[in-house]
Design a protein around this motif. Sequence first.
Motif, mmCIF file in Angstrom:
data_model
loop_
_atom_site.group_PDB
_atom_site.id
_atom_site.type_symbol
_atom_site.label_atom_id
_atom_site.label_comp_id
_atom_site.label_asym_id
_atom_site.label_seq_id
_atom_site.Cartn_x
_atom_site.Cartn_y
_atom_site.Cartn_z
ATOM 1 N N VAL A 1 40.235 41.750 42.530
ATOM 2 C CA VAL A 1 38.633 41.922 43.468
ATOM 3 C C VAL A 1 37.817 42.290 41.641
ATOM 4 O O VAL A 1 38.796 43.039 40.961
ATOM 5 N N LYS A 2 36.820 41.644 41.433
ATOM 6 C CA LYS A 2 36.023 42.223 40.225
ATOM 7 C C LYS A 2 36.362 43.750 40.246
ATOM 8 O O LYS A 2 35.620 44.637 41.408
ATOM 9 N N SER A 3 36.144 43.861 38.834
ATOM 10 C CA SER A 3 36.213 45.607 38.755
ATOM 11 C C SER A 3 35.050 45.811 38.786
ATOM 12 O O SER A 3 34.767 46.982 38.790
ATOM 13 N N ASP A 4 34.065 45.521 39.280
ATOM 14 C CA ASP A 4 32.565 46.597 39.391
ATOM 15 C C ASP A 4 32.231 46.402 40.542
ATOM 16 O O ASP A 4 31.355 46.661 41.498
ATOM 17 N N ASP A 5 33.305 45.455 41.558
ATOM 18 C CA ASP A 5 32.822 45.494 42.993
ATOM 19 C C ASP A 5 34.187 46.738 43.443
ATOM 20 O O ASP A 5 35.271 47.373 43.543
ATOM 21 N N LEU A 6 33.224 47.705 43.361
ATOM 22 C CA LEU A 6 33.316 49.297 42.674
ATOM 23 C C LEU A 6 33.947 49.818 44.433
ATOM 24 O O LEU A 6 35.718 50.127 45.196
ATOM 25 N N ASP A 7 34.347 49.751 45.347
ATOM 26 C CA ASP A 7 35.105 50.320 46.759
ATOM 27 C C ASP A 7 35.364 49.321 46.733
ATOM 28 O O ASP A 7 36.634 49.857 47.557
ATOM 29 N N ALA A 8 35.452 48.261 46.845
ATOM 30 C CA ALA A 8 37.303 47.806 46.956
ATOM 31 C C ALA A 8 38.065 47.536 46.605
ATOM 32 O O ALA A 8 39.069 47.996 45.981
ATOM 33 N N ARG A 9 37.647 47.124 45.199
ATOM 34 C CA ARG A 9 38.046 47.450 44.113
ATOM 35 C C ARG A 9 39.534 49.041 43.996
ATOM 36 O O ARG A 9 40.267 49.261 44.170
ATOM 37 N N PHE A 10 38.619 49.753 43.525
ATOM 38 C CA PHE A 10 38.950 51.387 43.860
ATOM 39 C C PHE A 10 39.829 51.840 44.814
ATOM 40 O O PHE A 10 40.137 52.901 45.719
ATOM 41 N N GLY A 11 38.689 51.138 45.786
ATOM 42 C CA GLY A 11 39.227 51.834 47.587
ATOM 43 C C GLY A 11 40.857 51.708 48.111
ATOM 44 O O GLY A 11 41.595 52.247 48.179
ATOM 45 N N MET A 12 41.344 49.768 47.654
ATOM 46 C CA MET A 12 42.824 49.766 47.492
ATOM 47 C C MET A 12 43.522 50.618 46.750
ATOM 48 O O MET A 12 44.663 51.341 47.428
ATOM 49 N N ARG B 1 35.183 49.476 32.427
ATOM 50 C CA ARG B 1 34.508 49.473 31.183
ATOM 51 C C ARG B 1 34.325 48.511 30.403
ATOM 52 O O ARG B 1 32.540 48.014 29.817
ATOM 53 N N LEU B 2 35.179 47.933 30.722
ATOM 54 C CA LEU B 2 34.578 45.923 29.864
ATOM 55 C C LEU B 2 34.149 44.725 30.436
ATOM 56 O O LEU B 2 33.098 44.629 29.867
ATOM 57 N N ARG B 3 33.255 46.010 31.693
ATOM 58 C CA ARG B 3 32.397 44.453 32.346
ATOM 59 C C ARG B 3 31.251 45.411 32.300
ATOM 60 O O ARG B 3 30.298 44.469 31.469
ATOM 61 N N TYR B 4 31.191 47.171 32.212
ATOM 62 C CA TYR B 4 30.109 47.455 31.075
ATOM 63 C C TYR B 4 29.343 47.046 29.842
ATOM 64 O O TYR B 4 27.872 47.288 29.982
ATOM 65 N N VAL B 5 30.768 46.455 29.164
ATOM 66 C CA VAL B 5 29.571 46.025 27.547
ATOM 67 C C VAL B 5 29.757 44.547 27.889
ATOM 68 O O VAL B 5 29.937 43.712 26.701
ATOM 69 N N GLU B 6 29.965 44.230 28.901
ATOM 70 C CA GLU B 6 29.415 42.696 29.134
ATOM 71 C C GLU B 6 30.596 41.843 28.599
ATOM 72 O O GLU B 6 30.216 40.360 27.661
ATOM 73 N N ARG B 7 31.995 42.201 28.487
ATOM 74 C CA ARG B 7 32.611 41.468 28.142
ATOM 75 C C ARG B 7 33.778 41.088 29.433
ATOM 76 O O ARG B 7 34.930 41.621 29.560
ATOM 77 N N ASP B 8 33.323 40.131 30.370
ATOM 78 C CA ASP B 8 33.524 39.911 31.834
ATOM 79 C C ASP B 8 34.963 39.319 31.705
ATOM 80 O O ASP B 8 35.983 39.532 31.900
ATOM 81 N N GLU B 9 35.044 38.013 30.069
ATOM 82 C CA GLU B 9 36.147 37.147 29.964
ATOM 83 C C GLU B 9 37.475 38.296 30.211
ATOM 84 O O GLU B 9 38.216 37.811 30.454
ATOM 85 N N ALA B 10 37.124 39.057 29.171
ATOM 86 C CA ALA B 10 38.255 40.366 28.991
ATOM 87 C C ALA B 10 38.665 41.312 29.240
ATOM 88 O O ALA B 10 40.162 41.302 29.818
ATOM 89 N N SER B 11 37.740 41.443 30.887
ATOM 90 C CA SER B 11 38.100 42.041 31.778
ATOM 91 C C SER B 11 39.396 41.589 32.655
ATOM 92 O O SER B 11 40.269 41.605 33.413
ATOM 93 N N VAL B 12 39.183 40.219 33.831
ATOM 94 C CA VAL B 12 39.200 39.529 33.741
ATOM 95 C C VAL B 12 40.638 39.053 33.360
ATOM 96 O O VAL B 12 41.686 39.040 34.269
#
Length: 337
Positions: A237-248, A299-310
């Motif tokens: 799940v995308k890390s910035d999708d907070l409800d699904a990511r952290f809820g699990m 946090r990587l998503r927040y600094v627009e490093r989406d590829e590193a986050s994945v």
Amino acid sequence: MIFRRFLAFLSLVGLVLATALPGLAQTNGTTEGALVADAVTLGDSLTEVQTGIYVLRLTNVSPRDGSFDVDFWIWFRWQGTDVRPDQTFELANGVISNRSDTEVLNDNGFNYATVRVQGTIYQQFDVREFPLDNHVLTIDIEDAQYDASNLVYVPDASTALDPTVEVAGWQVGLGRPSAANHVYPTNYGLQGSGVAESAYSRFSVPITLERTSFAPLFKLFWISFLAVVLGLLAFKVKSDDLDARFGMGVGSIFAASANAFVISDSLPETTHITLAEQINLIAVGAIFLTVFISIWSLRLRYVERDEASVTLDNWSLVIIGVGYVLLNAVVLLLHFV
């Protein structure tokens, strides 16, 4: 004249009773007169007692309470009139809640008596390997009246376990009965005895409980395993999708924590970390890592490093998943070594 006739009548009655009573005593198996008099002794006052038991039931086996209930027949064969082991025996490691009356029979020159006993036995269970734990339960018999200088037990080869005896989760077996002196380092305050310790003959029957499958492990940890899997799937799940990511992840931690309470409810107080607790701690640690890495990925998503986050998510899924499996394999391997 009347008084003399009365005395003569009493003398006649006494003579008749003296003749009849020995015969009556010989027909009553529970009287002292029925006991075989020629004692085979190992010393001046030492009597050898052949002893065996037949176990009918084992119930309420509880490692948490450190006890189990037992129902068995016990028999004694001895010679002599000095002792009655069928009346003076006790459970050295438990209490007798019910016992049958005894009758002494003449068995080829030996006194023979059987007693049915129901009781509770207290024992320390080694739960370090729970839920793959094996145990040896013991039934210890001692004489409450005579010490080892007066009475010694000898195991009877007919000691056996009823084929219907079952304990859920374990395979039940019978060990080899034994007899040995058990020394108590006290004179029980009797200073005039002149000794500092006392020894009693103890007859012990070991009963083995062995796990035969991994079913208890699976039943106890399938929720924990599922919680780890859900924690790992959160990486998809995308890390910035907070409800699904952290809820699990957070839900998985709660599931593993609840499993820890189930484990502790099945165990006695102990300073050891049991096998079950080790496996559950590995699960909690793996789930905590998934939540920590989710924060890092966010946090990587927040600094627009989406590829590193994945990339971080993908590698974390593999590394934590493999590490979780390997750590459990090592813990189980150490259990069997």
